[in-house]
Design a protein around this motif. Sequence first.
Motif, PDB file in Angstrom:
ATOM      1  N   SER A 120       0.823  -1.201   0.000  1.00 38.83           N
ATOM      2  CA  SER A 120       0.000   0.000   0.000  1.00 38.83           C
ATOM      3  C   SER A 120       0.863   1.259   0.000  1.00 38.83           C
ATOM      4  N   SER A 121       2.159   1.118   0.278  1.00 34.31           N
ATOM      5  CA  SER A 121       3.028   2.304   0.326  1.00 34.31           C
ATOM      6  C   SER A 121       4.500   1.921   0.329  1.00 34.31           C
ATOM      7  N   GLY A 122       5.332   2.919   0.154  1.00 33.16           N
ATOM      8  CA  GLY A 122       6.775   2.734   0.265  1.00 33.16           C
ATOM      9  C   GLY A 122       7.170   2.421   1.694  1.00 33.16           C
ATOM     10  N   THR A 123       6.446   2.987   2.643  1.00 32.95           N
ATOM     11  CA  THR A 123       6.718   2.708   4.055  1.00 32.95           C
ATOM     12  C   THR A 123       6.553   1.220   4.322  1.00 32.95           C
ATOM     13  N   GLN A 124       5.456   0.652   3.842  1.00 27.02           N
ATOM     14  CA  GLN A 124       5.183  -0.771   4.032  1.00 27.02           C
ATOM     15  C   GLN A 124       6.237  -1.619   3.309  1.00 27.02           C
ATOM     16  N   ALA A 125       6.625  -1.191   2.108  1.00 30.40           N
ATOM     17  CA  ALA A 125       7.638  -1.925   1.347  1.00 30.40           C
ATOM     18  C   ALA A 125       8.965  -1.936   2.119  1.00 30.40           C
ATOM     19  N   ASN A 126       9.344  -0.768   2.652  1.00 27.87           N
ATOM     20  CA  ASN A 126      10.584  -0.687   3.423  1.00 27.87           C
ATOM     21  C   ASN A 126      10.483  -1.510   4.703  1.00 27.87           C
ATOM     22  N   LEU A 127       9.312  -1.490   5.336  1.00 27.38           N
ATOM     23  CA  LEU A 127       9.122  -2.268   6.562  1.00 27.38           C
ATOM     24  C   LEU A 127       9.349  -3.757   6.284  1.00 27.38           C
ATOM     25  N   ALA A 148      18.581   9.641   4.685  1.00 28.31           N
ATOM     26  CA  ALA A 148      17.561   8.625   4.367  1.00 28.31           C
ATOM     27  C   ALA A 148      16.198   9.081   4.878  1.00 28.31           C
ATOM     28  N   HIS A 149      15.159   8.518   4.346  1.00 29.21           N
ATOM     29  CA  HIS A 149      13.792   8.829   4.784  1.00 29.21           C
ATOM     30  C   HIS A 149      13.636   8.461   6.265  1.00 29.21           C
ATOM     31  N   TYR A 150      12.908   9.287   7.008  1.00 25.40           N
ATOM     32  CA  TYR A 150      12.778   9.031   8.446  1.00 25.40           C
ATOM     33  C   TYR A 150      12.055   7.718   8.746  1.00 25.40           C
ATOM     34  N   THR A 195      18.342   5.503  -3.299  1.00 23.80           N
ATOM     35  CA  THR A 195      18.630   5.953  -4.662  1.00 23.80           C
ATOM     36  C   THR A 195      17.569   6.986  -5.024  1.00 23.80           C
ATOM     37  N   GLY A 196      17.820   8.190  -4.555  1.00 22.09           N
ATOM     38  CA  GLY A 196      16.893   9.304  -4.726  1.00 22.09           C
ATOM     39  C   GLY A 196      16.310   9.682  -3.376  1.00 22.09           C
ATOM     40  N   THR A 197      17.040  10.556  -2.635  1.00 18.21           N
ATOM     41  CA  THR A 197      16.529  10.945  -1.317  1.00 18.21           C
ATOM     42  C   THR A 197      15.329  11.863  -1.482  1.00 18.21           C
ATOM     43  N   THR A 198      14.487  11.849  -0.467  1.00 18.19           N
ATOM     44  CA  THR A 198      13.233  12.584  -0.544  1.00 18.19           C
ATOM     45  C   THR A 198      13.467  14.093  -0.544  1.00 18.19           C
ATOM     46  N   ALA A 199      14.457  14.551   0.205  1.00 13.93           N
ATOM     47  CA  ALA A 199      14.671  15.999   0.279  1.00 13.93           C
ATOM     48  C   ALA A 199      15.385  16.526  -0.963  1.00 13.93           C
ATOM     49  N   ALA A 222      17.900  -1.345  -1.175  1.00 11.05           N
ATOM     50  CA  ALA A 222      17.818  -0.070  -1.898  1.00 11.05           C
ATOM     51  C   ALA A 222      16.446   0.548  -1.660  1.00 11.05           C
ATOM     52  N   ASP A 223      16.445   1.716  -1.029  1.00 13.83           N
ATOM     53  CA  ASP A 223      15.188   2.452  -0.922  1.00 13.83           C
ATOM     54  C   ASP A 223      15.082   3.306  -2.191  1.00 13.83           C
ATOM     55  N   ALA A 224      14.441   2.713  -3.194  1.00 19.89           N
ATOM     56  CA  ALA A 224      14.245   3.387  -4.480  1.00 19.89           C
ATOM     57  C   ALA A 224      12.796   3.839  -4.604  1.00 19.89           C
ATOM     58  N   ALA A 225      12.166   4.089  -3.450  1.00 22.84           N
ATOM     59  CA  ALA A 225      10.744   4.478  -3.442  1.00 22.84           C
ATOM     60  C   ALA A 225      10.530   5.650  -4.390  1.00 22.84           C
ATOM     61  N   TYR A 226      11.375   6.661  -4.293  1.00 24.15           N
ATOM     62  CA  TYR A 226      11.240   7.808  -5.192  1.00 24.15           C
ATOM     63  C   TYR A 226      11.986   7.597  -6.502  1.00 24.15           C
ATOM     64  N   GLY A 227      13.266   7.231  -6.393  1.00 25.08           N
ATOM     65  CA  GLY A 227      14.137   7.304  -7.575  1.00 25.08           C
ATOM     66  C   GLY A 227      14.203   6.065  -8.450  1.00 25.08           C
ATOM     67  N   ILE A 272      10.113   0.310  -4.157  1.00 25.84           N
ATOM     68  CA  ILE A 272       9.879   1.233  -5.267  1.00 25.84           C
ATOM     69  C   ILE A 272       8.392   1.569  -5.296  1.00 25.84           C
ATOM     70  N   ASP A 273       8.101   2.855  -5.445  1.00 21.57           N
ATOM     71  CA  ASP A 273       6.720   3.328  -5.329  1.00 21.57           C
ATOM     72  C   ASP A 273       6.118   3.720  -6.675  1.00 21.57           C
ATOM     73  N   PRO A 274       5.279   2.894  -7.262  1.00 21.77           N
ATOM     74  CA  PRO A 274       4.561   3.360  -8.456  1.00 21.77           C
ATOM     75  C   PRO A 274       3.663   4.572  -8.177  1.00 21.77           C
ATOM     76  N   HIS A 275       3.296   4.806  -6.907  1.00 20.22           N
ATOM     77  CA  HIS A 275       2.494   6.009  -6.653  1.00 20.22           C
ATOM     78  C   HIS A 275       3.350   7.271  -6.512  1.00 20.22           C
ATOM     79  N   LYS A 276       4.660   7.136  -6.677  1.00 19.16           N
ATOM     80  CA  LYS A 276       5.509   8.331  -6.714  1.00 19.16           C
ATOM     81  C   LYS A 276       5.788   8.690  -8.174  1.00 19.16           C
ATOM     82  N   HIS A 277       6.579   7.819  -8.877  1.00 14.53           N
ATOM     83  CA  HIS A 277       6.939   8.186 -10.252  1.00 14.53           C
ATOM     84  C   HIS A 277       6.346   7.233 -11.288  1.00 14.53           C
TER      85      HIS A 277
HETATM   86  C1  LIG Z   1       8.220   8.578  -0.262  1.00 10.18           C
HETATM   87  C2  LIG Z   1       9.385   7.843   0.270  1.00 10.18           C
HETATM   88  C3  LIG Z   1       9.252   6.852   1.263  1.00 10.18           C
HETATM   89  C4  LIG Z   1       7.934   6.568   1.921  1.00 10.18           C
HETATM   90  O1  LIG Z   1       7.034   6.020   1.018  1.00 10.18           O
HETATM   91  P1  LIG Z   1       5.450   6.223   1.177  1.00 10.18           P
HETATM   92  O2  LIG Z   1       4.910   5.653  -0.065  1.00 10.18           O
HETATM   93  O3  LIG Z   1       5.207   7.690   1.346  1.00 10.18           O
HETATM   94  O4  LIG Z   1       5.040   5.460   2.401  1.00 10.18           O
HETATM   95  C5  LIG Z   1      10.375   6.164   1.644  1.00 10.18           C
HETATM   96  N1  LIG Z   1      11.575   6.445   1.107  1.00 10.18           N
HETATM   97  C6  LIG Z   1      11.753   7.379   0.169  1.00 10.18           C
HETATM   98  C7  LIG Z   1      13.109   7.631  -0.389  1.00 10.18           C
HETATM   99  C8  LIG Z   1      10.658   8.122  -0.282  1.00 10.18           C
HETATM  100  O5  LIG Z   1      10.844   9.092  -1.191  1.00 10.18           O
END
Ligand SMILES: *Cc1c(COP(=O)(O)O)cnc(C)c1O
Length: 481
Positions: A120-127, A148-150, A195-199, A222-227, A272-277
């Motif tokens: 359902s989210s990148g948070t869940q994927a990372n968890l 890194a993402h908090y 690979t692609g920090t949020t800030a 690899a937290d590639a949620a964004y990148g 990796i988040d399809p709801h981001k990119h």
């Molecule tokens: C957005 C993001 C997350 C969190 O993902 P959500 O889909 O908002 O839960 C984690 N890591 C990175 C690098 C992100 O950009």
Amino acid sequence: MELEYWLGRGVEAFREWARTYGEFAAHPATAVGETACEVAFAELTARLRGSYPFFHPCYAGQMLKPPHPVAVAGYVAAMLVNSNNHALDGGPATSAMEEEVVGQLAEMAGLADHLGHLTSSGTQANLEALFVARESRPGTGVAVSAEAHYTHARMCHLLGVPVYTVPADDRGRMDMGELERLLSTGVAGTVVATTGTTALGAVDPLHRIVPLARRYGVRVHADAAYGGFFRLLADGKADRKADRKADGEQAPVAPETGDALRAIAQCDSVAIDPHKHGLQPYGCGAVLFGDPDVARFFRHDSPYTYFTSRRPHLGEISLECSRSGAAAAALWLTLKLLPLTPGGLGAVLAAGRRAAVRWTELIGASPYLEPYQPPELDIVTYYPAPPGSSPPRLSRVGVASKEVMHRGMNAKEDPVFLSVARVTAPAFTARHAGAVADGDHTHVLRSVLMKPESEPYLERLHRRVEQLAKASWPAPRGCGR
Ligand SMILES: *Cc1c(COP(=O)(O)O)cnc(C)c1O
């Protein structure tokens, strides 16, 4: 692609399918009157006007944009069925689509073998990745970069795993010397590379992190949620259409960034988040593992599911239970039309990337703005420049940045929506040696150019932000400006 038409087609297709099961009566308990619906719906749409215009290129703030109309049409068509991809009992058709799109994501990532599912989210994927990391390396901690993402610190807290923070370099990437020092102590069993920090959109040097981690027998996530989707631009060859548009411009990401993105292929897990990119509505993340054997960590039994098939159900390899089958259908349809190729979805990302590079050039040439650091992906960071040649004073940089953001979004005419990022004083002075650090942190402006529409709109966006910056620098006490 006419959204109204395809929404109608989705409803029609559902009704046609429903009719094959024969007539039945709707229950009066669920009946709503047309007039009441009219009133309530009007209230809903009026309240939605309280949102920011994420769809418009004057919105150049956070990581937000509407889903592609194709994703909306696919989502609605499947939502009418409302399948649940937890188990094949709940969503046989959409579970198959999920397996297909997960295969496509794994192929984009370059994984030779994989186990994965949507989340359902990148948070869940990372968890889930951190959970597998804990089970694979019991008694060890997790190394994450200061940028890194908090979510990693929060999820490690939840999992009872110690976190070791590795400082970032002057581009916001994990510092390799510091990482090696940490790994040599043996306390960390897993490194999380972003690979692609949020800030800042900074890409940790994964191609150097992987061999280093392997030397110490450490896992890499690899937290590639964004990148993650920028992998489509990593091979340097933009699609022909984009090439024409860019008029011979060079590779859309720097060679080193490309190396890092290609190294995702060697990681133990990827979020990796399809709801981001990936042009999807919220509710669509993904986790991928390189070793399908990690399924053993998820094994569990349920007294009331998993009946219809001997094939593994997605719920047997995930921590979530109910999950939207429509999210899988929406992504499936989107990737049919905009596949994971440089010329497909890659062309969407390339436009934002070119806009970020071009805007940083314009900012660098402006007397009223200053780049904070060059963009590695499509996130631009900058701040209002102090007048004349005086050095930036951190307290004023922060005040001026927030002033530009607030004035921009509250403007009655020609509003513009930006965001700010908090940066530490050492991070700022590492990038701007002459800056006066009169506090321990400050804020800079941040614009995520994730819509391809930002590219043709750029000159206008720049002029507007420049105009706001010109008026924003706080006058020193006693002499106005
Ligand atoms: C957005 C993001 C997350 C969190 O993902 P959500 O889909 O908002 O839960 C984690 N890591 C990175 C690098 C992100 O950009």
